[in-house]
Design a protein around this motif. Structure first.
Motif, PDB file in Angstrom:
ATOM      1  N   ALA A  43      -3.647  -7.311 -10.659  1.00 39.70           N
ATOM      2  CA  ALA A  43      -3.442  -7.503 -12.102  1.00 39.70           C
ATOM      3  C   ALA A  43      -4.608  -6.839 -12.819  1.00 39.70           C
ATOM      4  O   ALA A  43      -5.494  -6.244 -12.197  1.00 39.70           O
ATOM      5  CB  ALA A  43      -3.347  -8.993 -12.453  1.00 39.70           C
ATOM      6  N   GLY A  44      -4.629  -6.947 -14.144  1.00 41.92           N
ATOM      7  CA  GLY A  44      -5.728  -6.412 -14.926  1.00 41.92           C
ATOM      8  C   GLY A  44      -6.909  -7.361 -14.967  1.00 41.92           C
ATOM      9  O   GLY A  44      -6.868  -8.476 -14.436  1.00 41.92           O
ATOM     10  N   HIS A  45      -7.981  -6.926 -15.656  1.00 37.89           N
ATOM     11  CA  HIS A  45      -9.186  -7.752 -15.704  1.00 37.89           C
ATOM     12  C   HIS A  45      -8.980  -9.024 -16.513  1.00 37.89           C
ATOM     13  O   HIS A  45      -9.554 -10.077 -16.187  1.00 37.89           O
ATOM     14  CB  HIS A  45     -10.357  -6.958 -16.284  1.00 37.89           C
ATOM     15  N   LEU A  46      -8.183  -8.956 -17.575  1.00 38.34           N
ATOM     16  CA  LEU A  46      -7.962 -10.148 -18.393  1.00 38.34           C
ATOM     17  C   LEU A  46      -7.395 -11.283 -17.546  1.00 38.34           C
ATOM     18  O   LEU A  46      -7.809 -12.442 -17.677  1.00 38.34           O
ATOM     19  CB  LEU A  46      -7.021  -9.833 -19.551  1.00 38.34           C
ATOM     20  N   ALA A  47      -6.461 -10.963 -16.655  1.00 36.64           N
ATOM     21  CA  ALA A  47      -5.877 -11.989 -15.792  1.00 36.64           C
ATOM     22  C   ALA A  47      -6.946 -12.591 -14.879  1.00 36.64           C
ATOM     23  O   ALA A  47      -6.950 -13.811 -14.632  1.00 36.64           O
ATOM     24  CB  ALA A  47      -4.744 -11.395 -14.962  1.00 36.64           C
ATOM     25  N   TYR A  48      -7.863 -11.757 -14.386  1.00 35.89           N
ATOM     26  CA  TYR A  48      -8.909 -12.283 -13.508  1.00 35.89           C
ATOM     27  C   TYR A  48      -9.886 -13.153 -14.298  1.00 35.89           C
ATOM     28  O   TYR A  48     -10.330 -14.207 -13.821  1.00 35.89           O
ATOM     29  CB  TYR A  48      -9.662 -11.149 -12.810  1.00 35.89           C
ATOM     30  N   ALA A  49     -10.207 -12.726 -15.510  1.00 36.50           N
ATOM     31  CA  ALA A  49     -11.109 -13.515 -16.349  1.00 36.50           C
ATOM     32  C   ALA A  49     -10.512 -14.893 -16.625  1.00 36.50           C
ATOM     33  O   ALA A  49     -11.212 -15.914 -16.555  1.00 36.50           O
ATOM     34  CB  ALA A  49     -11.392 -12.784 -17.652  1.00 36.50           C
ATOM     35  N   LEU A  50      -9.233 -14.938 -16.920  1.00 32.81           N
ATOM     36  CA  LEU A  50      -8.573 -16.218 -17.179  1.00 32.81           C
ATOM     37  C   LEU A  50      -8.516 -17.067 -15.906  1.00 32.81           C
ATOM     38  O   LEU A  50      -8.744 -18.285 -15.950  1.00 32.81           O
ATOM     39  CB  LEU A  50      -7.164 -15.980 -17.715  1.00 32.81           C
ATOM     40  N   ALA A  51      -8.220 -16.427 -14.786  1.00 38.54           N
ATOM     41  CA  ALA A  51      -8.130 -17.175 -13.524  1.00 38.54           C
ATOM     42  C   ALA A  51      -9.471 -17.809 -13.163  1.00 38.54           C
ATOM     43  O   ALA A  51      -9.536 -18.984 -12.776  1.00 38.54           O
ATOM     44  CB  ALA A  51      -7.655 -16.248 -12.400  1.00 38.54           C
ATOM     45  N   THR A  52     -10.555 -17.053 -13.284  1.00 38.77           N
ATOM     46  CA  THR A  52     -11.866 -17.597 -12.919  1.00 38.77           C
ATOM     47  C   THR A  52     -12.314 -18.677 -13.889  1.00 38.77           C
ATOM     48  O   THR A  52     -13.111 -19.550 -13.543  1.00 38.77           O
ATOM     49  CB  THR A  52     -12.924 -16.483 -12.859  1.00 38.77           C
ATOM     50  N   ARG A  53     -11.813 -18.634 -15.105  1.00 38.07           N
ATOM     51  CA  ARG A  53     -12.183 -19.644 -16.086  1.00 38.07           C
ATOM     52  C   ARG A  53     -11.354 -20.919 -15.936  1.00 38.07           C
ATOM     53  O   ARG A  53     -11.879 -22.029 -16.057  1.00 38.07           O
ATOM     54  CB  ARG A  53     -11.994 -19.064 -17.496  1.00 38.07           C
ATOM     55  N   LEU A  54     -10.059 -20.765 -15.640  1.00 40.94           N
ATOM     56  CA  LEU A  54      -9.154 -21.914 -15.679  1.00 40.94           C
ATOM     57  C   LEU A  54      -8.912 -22.559 -14.322  1.00 40.94           C
ATOM     58  O   LEU A  54      -8.670 -23.763 -14.238  1.00 40.94           O
ATOM     59  CB  LEU A  54      -7.803 -21.488 -16.275  1.00 40.94           C
ATOM     60  N   LEU A  55      -8.946 -21.775 -13.245  1.00 39.69           N
ATOM     61  CA  LEU A  55      -8.527 -22.299 -11.945  1.00 39.69           C
ATOM     62  C   LEU A  55      -9.649 -22.953 -11.156  1.00 39.69           C
ATOM     63  O   LEU A  55      -9.381 -23.689 -10.202  1.00 39.69           O
ATOM     64  CB  LEU A  55      -7.895 -21.195 -11.103  1.00 39.69           C
ATOM     65  N   THR A  56     -10.899 -22.679 -11.519  1.00 39.98           N
ATOM     66  CA  THR A  56     -11.994 -23.233 -10.714  1.00 39.98           C
ATOM     67  C   THR A  56     -12.008 -24.757 -10.733  1.00 39.98           C
ATOM     68  O   THR A  56     -12.406 -25.394  -9.761  1.00 39.98           O
ATOM     69  CB  THR A  56     -13.352 -22.696 -11.218  1.00 39.98           C
ATOM     70  N   ARG A  57     -11.556 -25.361 -11.840  1.00 30.57           N
ATOM     71  CA  ARG A  57     -11.560 -26.840 -11.898  1.00 30.57           C
ATOM     72  C   ARG A  57     -10.586 -27.441 -10.904  1.00 30.57           C
ATOM     73  O   ARG A  57     -10.735 -28.592 -10.499  1.00 30.57           O
ATOM     74  CB  ARG A  57     -11.209 -27.300 -13.307  1.00 30.57           C
ATOM     75  N   PHE A  58      -9.556 -26.668 -10.494  1.00 29.45           N
ATOM     76  CA  PHE A  58      -8.580 -27.170  -9.518  1.00 29.45           C
ATOM     77  C   PHE A  58      -8.981 -26.815  -8.082  1.00 29.45           C
ATOM     78  O   PHE A  58      -8.621 -27.541  -7.157  1.00 29.45           O
ATOM     79  CB  PHE A  58      -7.198 -26.594  -9.820  1.00 29.45           C
ATOM     80  N   GLY A  59      -9.705 -25.709  -7.929  1.00 24.42           N
ATOM     81  CA  GLY A  59     -10.000 -25.245  -6.573  1.00 24.42           C
ATOM     82  C   GLY A  59     -11.351 -25.640  -6.030  1.00 24.42           C
ATOM     83  O   GLY A  59     -11.540 -25.718  -4.824  1.00 24.42           O
ATOM     84  N   LEU A  60     -12.325 -25.877  -6.920  1.00 21.57           N
ATOM     85  CA  LEU A  60     -13.690 -26.199  -6.481  1.00 21.57           C
ATOM     86  C   LEU A  60     -14.001 -27.659  -6.818  1.00 21.57           C
ATOM     87  O   LEU A  60     -13.781 -28.103  -7.938  1.00 21.57           O
ATOM     88  CB  LEU A  60     -14.695 -25.266  -7.179  1.00 21.57           C
ATOM     89  N   ARG A  61     -14.548 -28.352  -5.856  1.00 21.97           N
ATOM     90  CA  ARG A  61     -14.846 -29.768  -6.060  1.00 21.97           C
ATOM     91  C   ARG A  61     -16.250 -30.078  -5.555  1.00 21.97           C
ATOM     92  O   ARG A  61     -16.693 -29.544  -4.529  1.00 21.97           O
ATOM     93  CB  ARG A  61     -13.812 -30.625  -5.325  1.00 21.97           C
ATOM     94  N   THR A  62     -16.937 -30.936  -6.271  1.00 20.56           N
ATOM     95  CA  THR A  62     -18.284 -31.313  -5.883  1.00 20.56           C
ATOM     96  C   THR A  62     -18.247 -32.632  -5.120  1.00 20.56           C
ATOM     97  O   THR A  62     -17.334 -33.448  -5.295  1.00 20.56           O
ATOM     98  CB  THR A  62     -19.185 -31.487  -7.117  1.00 20.56           C
ATOM     99  N   SER A  63     -19.229 -32.833  -4.265  1.00 24.08           N
ATOM    100  CA  SER A  63     -19.332 -34.094  -3.520  1.00 24.08           C
ATOM    101  C   SER A  63     -20.781 -34.300  -3.104  1.00 24.08           C
ATOM    102  O   SER A  63     -21.613 -33.430  -3.244  1.00 24.08           O
ATOM    103  CB  SER A  63     -18.391 -34.076  -2.307  1.00 24.08           C
ATOM    104  N   ARG A  64     -21.021 -35.482  -2.546  1.00 28.41           N
ATOM    105  CA  ARG A  64     -22.373 -35.809  -2.075  1.00 28.41           C
ATOM    106  C   ARG A  64     -22.635 -35.215  -0.705  1.00 28.41           C
ATOM    107  O   ARG A  64     -23.745 -35.134  -0.270  1.00 28.41           O
ATOM    108  CB  ARG A  64     -22.539 -37.325  -2.021  1.00 28.41           C
TER     109      ARG A  64
END
Length: 497
Positions: free
Chosen positions: A476-497
């Protein structure tokens, strides 16, 4: 002893500052360091195996070396810069990297001539044990790999290659030789070769250009900025940003050409075909350089000077692969031998072998290369489940999107947001959801079929691994990647102890 930023401050939660290792001082590593310094309290160390910064622009020093992306797009969004040309040369890009390092005070963070060989996750301390080629070892809370994609040369396995008696070298390991009056073979017609051939042809007695398969070449239209243009971009607020936005808009529209059934695909082919007709005199040569596959199957090449150079009497296009090398010559696939003095290998890189120089061990001692045995993959091309606090820049399926520099900035911002989450909480690690990674990979594969079908059209390209997976390109274009990195990280990355 760990090098730290001169102005490093304790984290706001009272804990010791998070220690971050960046492996690689190319433009990706520099972007990550700048953004971490501006937005976090992390202590940063940058490890670089070479003697200077710049990454690919430090390693590649062949004649004619320059970028094929407009300077205002192939540069960082956070710094205005007085570019002299529309497309920067290698010395200009190296100077730019040095400028950014000094402008943001990164030089004290650098450890040059230091190659990192291994990372090993320590579950008891939630840290990585980082080891170098010298035998040094230390711990870091977060590690960022910024090793790049096109940095491991691909050397051919031609019979007799080791018997050649003249100078023989890969373009990324350029050796200075006086080519005056010499007969030179350049093997390859990709982005590097089309820069080298015009640069060396005036000096050499004869240049043979071996082409295994033609690629679509577009006019680059590079030039010096006028004094008035440079003044405009220096003095007028947002002038560079507006031009950068225009370039990215054009690039996002251009991506539609990767759909083999689109009008943009036909338009891009027509542009290339008209360029061939207008610049190459010999009909046989015109036919030889015209591909029989869709535009975008290989990475499109931009060059204004390669085709005119093929009109020279002392430059010959050989539209055949190399079959064998003799002590004094090269034999092509038809059995024809040509005697040469110098053999230059423009045979590309090994981009599908991610992290090939680095052994990364995550939870339970699993090597990332074992995890990638069937296919290299990562969530957003940045993180891999089971490898907490480990981030990649320019990882699987992130190449493309108008400018890799913009892609690298978006990836660095994902790292920064993760480090800030660790600083704000008492949690110690960020890991990746396996389910989110699987969904992301499935989306990548669907997009490759529906929107980037040209990339799978059957030509020889560097996109695919031995099993046939496209593991390098962003579909895809860069705009799609910018949106993906901004919106999807909350679903894919999780913090823990």
């Amino acid at each position: 002893m760990t090098a730290t930023a001169p102005d490093a401050t304790p984290a706001k939660n009272g804990r010791e500052p998070i220690r971050v290792a960046i492996i690689g001082a190319g433009l990706g590593g520099i972007a990550a360091a700048v953004k971490l310094r501006r937005s976090t309290s992390a202590q940063v160390v940058i490890f670089e195996q070479s003697a200077g910064v710049g990454g690919t622009w430090y390693d590649n020093r062949y004649p004619g070396c320059e970028v094929d992306v407009h300077s205002h797009a192939y540069s960082f969004s956070f710094l205005k810069y007085d570019w002299p040309r529309t497309h920067a040369t290698q010395p200009e890009l190296l100077a730019y990297a040095e400028h950014v390092v000094d402008r943001f005070g990164l030089r004290p963070l650098l450890r040059l001539n230091t190659r990192v060989t291994e990372l090993a996750w320590e579950e008891s301390t939630s840290t990585y044990r980082l080891s170098t080629e010298r035998g040094d070892s230390e711990e870091f809370d977060v590690v960022i790999s910024a090793l790049g994609l096109l940095n491991v040369p691909r050397y051919p396995e031609w019979p007799g290659l080791d018997t050649f008696v003249g100078p023989c070298f890969h373009t990324s390991r350029w050796e200075e030789h006086d080519l005056t009056g010499k007969t030179v073979a350049v093997v390859g017609t990709g982005s590097t070769a089309v820069q080298i051939v015009p640069a060396i042809a005036p000096a050499a007695r004869q240049v043979y250009v071996f082409q295994r398969e033609p690629g679509w070449i577009e006019p680059k239209n590079e030039r010096e900025f006028t004094a008035r243009e440079r003044s405009w971009y220096r003095r007028v607020p947002f002038a560079q940003r507006l031009n950068r936005a225009r370039i990215f808009h054009q690039g996002n529209r251009r991506f539609k050409g990767y759909d083999v059934g689109s009008r943009r695909q036909r338009r891009m082919r027509e542009v290339c075909e008209r360029f061939i007709a207008a610049t190459i005199d010999d009909p046989a040569t015109r036919a030889a350089v015209t591909p029989h596959y869709p535009w975008g199957c290989k990475r499109p090449v931009l060059s204004s000077t390669f085709y005119p150079t093929l009109n020279r009497h002392d430059v010959e296009l050989v539209p055949h692969a190399v079959r064998q090398v003799t002590p004094t010559g090269v034999i092509d696939a038809t059995g024809t031998r040509r005697d040469i003095d110098v053999l230059i290998l423009s045979t590309g890189f090994q981009p599908t072998k991610f992290l090939s120089s680095l052994d990364v061990k995550g939870r339970d001692g699993r090597s990332i290369h074992d995890v990638w045995r069937e296919r290299a993959s990562a969530f957003l091309g940045i993180t891999v489940p089971g490898f907490p606090n480990f981030f990649m820049l320019y990882g699987p399926n992130t190449n493309g999107g108008v400018s890799v520099i913009a892609q690298l900035e978006r990836q660095a911002e994902v790292v920064v947001r993760s480090v800030r989450r660790l600083e704000r909480t008492r949690r110690r690690l960020v890991d990746t959801s396996p389910a989110a990674t699987r969904r992301f990979l499935a989306w990548i594969d669907r997009r490759m079929v529906t929107h980037a079908s040209a990339m799978n059209a059957g030509c020889h390209n560097y996109y695919h691994d031995p099993a046939g997976h496209n593991v390098t390109q962003w579909p895809a274009g860069h705009l799609a990647y910018a949106l993906a990195t901004r919106l999807l990280t909350r679903f894919g990355l999780r913090t823990s102890r």
